[in-house]
Design an enzyme around this catalytic site. Structure first.
Site, mmCIF file in Angstrom:
data_model
loop_
_atom_site.group_PDB
_atom_site.id
_atom_site.type_symbol
_atom_site.label_atom_id
_atom_site.label_comp_id
_atom_site.label_asym_id
_atom_site.label_seq_id
_atom_site.Cartn_x
_atom_site.Cartn_y
_atom_site.Cartn_z
ATOM 1 N N ASP A 171 17.625 7.365 4.660
ATOM 2 C CA ASP A 171 17.051 8.355 5.604
ATOM 3 C C ASP A 171 15.681 8.293 5.847
ATOM 4 O O ASP A 171 14.911 8.042 4.796
ATOM 5 C CB ASP A 171 17.678 9.694 5.527
ATOM 6 N N GLU A 188 17.729 12.515 1.566
ATOM 7 C CA GLU A 188 16.576 12.788 0.722
ATOM 8 C C GLU A 188 15.368 13.501 1.336
ATOM 9 O O GLU A 188 14.661 14.335 0.814
ATOM 10 C CB GLU A 188 16.074 11.414 0.035
HETATM 11 ZN ZN ZN Z 1 11.260 8.722 -0.139
#
Ligand code: ZN
Length: 397
Positions: free
Chosen positions: A75, A140
């Site tokens: 992501d 994340e």
């Molecule tokens: Zn990162």
């Protein structure tokens, strides 16, 4: 052989608009690279009420030990002002020796290089003498609730065990070879509310200003320093991040003031001993507030933010040496072993196996025109390939 070119791998990943929480095709692109190499792949959907569903990926090559994990995320953060980009944020255009795109360094680039390194290792040596796995999350850069923690729990519940992990986040400030991260500071946040008595600013004896109290309490948090640093860590540091009174009237003493703080702490402390120290400082300042001579103690309460990040330091020499020797063999530079910077998903992985971090140069991460030097992709791939050989060599000793 497929996937040996990190530039091709990265351009395939950048073209997937995987802004958290969207998968955007990035995990599918990664799967297409790993499957021909012989990996067994699981796509793991994680859900939790109140947060977006997130797709993650776990892939493993081999069944025996030793077992090396590569961890990262596909992501990316939002592109910001798209018209400000010199080349489209999902274009993977190459200009002036650099590839442009959101995630180029943070951290699709790291994944692209590790895939290429594994492909080359297989081409040169055959399958690894043990297992290699990819633990890749799509959460994340977001709330990080449906990401690495859940994927680790899922894999561990199936019996997965790891001997070491490399996280491919960008760790180099200026140049490839600058820095390997071998630990991270902890992080703890809280909010103090001081309760006073509202009144007329001209009649302070009839009121009780919480502003005086909040100033004494926040001062006590910032001074003296918590420690002087340790062998492996810089000094712990507390910042008061906001002080709020929300009083619009200059002639009114308000009834309440609050302040929030965040402390990044080293291995002098754990979250519990640090909380005890903070409470002791606040109690002392509340009782002896120099801004309130002759007045009763400051009335305050303290709320801790959920989930502190725990400090950790990796002491696995075989892992650290394999990585820093690989960096030096390829770049000719001895990397600094560091614990600086913010937290990363390594803080979750350290509960399962020793973990180190090394990736690209981080200068343009999260910025408009995020980009990576094409030459760095080749260099990082060589470092990762050398690391893989050395680590499996060490682990077999
Ligand atoms: Zn990162």
């Amino acid at each position: 052989m497929t996937a040996i070119d990190p530039v091709a791998n990265l351009s395939a990943l950048i073209r997937c608009p995987s802004v958290t929480p969207a998968e955007g095709g990035a995990l599918t692109a990664l799967e297409a690279m790993l499957k021909p190499l012989g990996f067994t792949i699981d796509r793991v959907m994680a859900t939790e009420e109140g947060t977006p569903d997130i797709e993650n990926l776990y892939a493993r090559l081999g069944t025996g030990g030793p077992h090396l994990m590569f961890a990262g995320h596909t992501d990316v953060v939002p592109v910001g002002d798209e018209s400000a980009w010199t080349h489209g944020p999902f274009s993977a255009d190459i200009a002036g020796g650099e590839m442009y795109g959101r995630g180029a360094v943070d951290m699709k680039g790291g994944i692209a290089c590790f895939v290429a390194a594994v492909a080359r290792h297989i081409e040169n040596n055959g399958p690894p003498n043990g297992s290699i796995s990819f633990l890749i999350t799509g959460d994340e850069e977001g709330p990080a609730i449906n990401g690495t923690t859940k994927l680790l729990e899922w894999a561990a519940a199936r019996g997965e065990r790891w001997d070491a992990c490399l996280v491919g986040e960008p760790t180099n400030p200026d140049q490839l070879g600058d820095m390997v991260k071998i630990g991270r500071r902890g992080s703890l946040s809280g909010t103090i509310a001081v309760h006073g008595v509202q009144g007329h600013a001209a009649y302070p004896h009839l009121a009780d200003s919480p502003v005086r109290g909040i100033l004494s309490l926040t001062q006590a948090l910032m001074d003296p320093p918590f420690d002087g640093g340790t062998d492996n860590f810089q000094p712990s540091n507390l910042e008061v991040t906001t002080i709020d009174v929300a009083n619009k009237a200059v002639n009114v003493i308000p009834s309440k003031a609050s302040a929030s703080f965040n402390i990044r702490f080293n291995d002098t402390w754990d979250a519990d001993s640090l909380k005890a120290e903070i409470i002791a400082r606040l109690d002392r300042a509340a009782a002896e507030s120099p801004l309130r001579p002759g007045r009763p103690p400051v009335r305050y309460d303290l709320t801790w933010s959920e989930r502190p990040s725990h400090v950790f330091l990796t002491r696995n020499n075989a892992l650290i040496a394999s990585l820093s020797c690989a960096v030096e063999a390829v770049t000719g530079r001895e990397p600094k072993l560091s614990t600086t910077g913010g937290t990363s998903d390594a803080r979750f992985i350290k509960d399962y196996c020793p973990v180190v971090e090394f990736g690209l140069v981080g200068q343009t991460m999260h910025m408009v025109d995020e980009r990576v030097a094409v030459a760095d992709l080749e260099t990082l791939t060589q470092i990762y390939e050398t690391f893989i050989s050395r680590w499996f060599g060490h682990a077999a000793d």
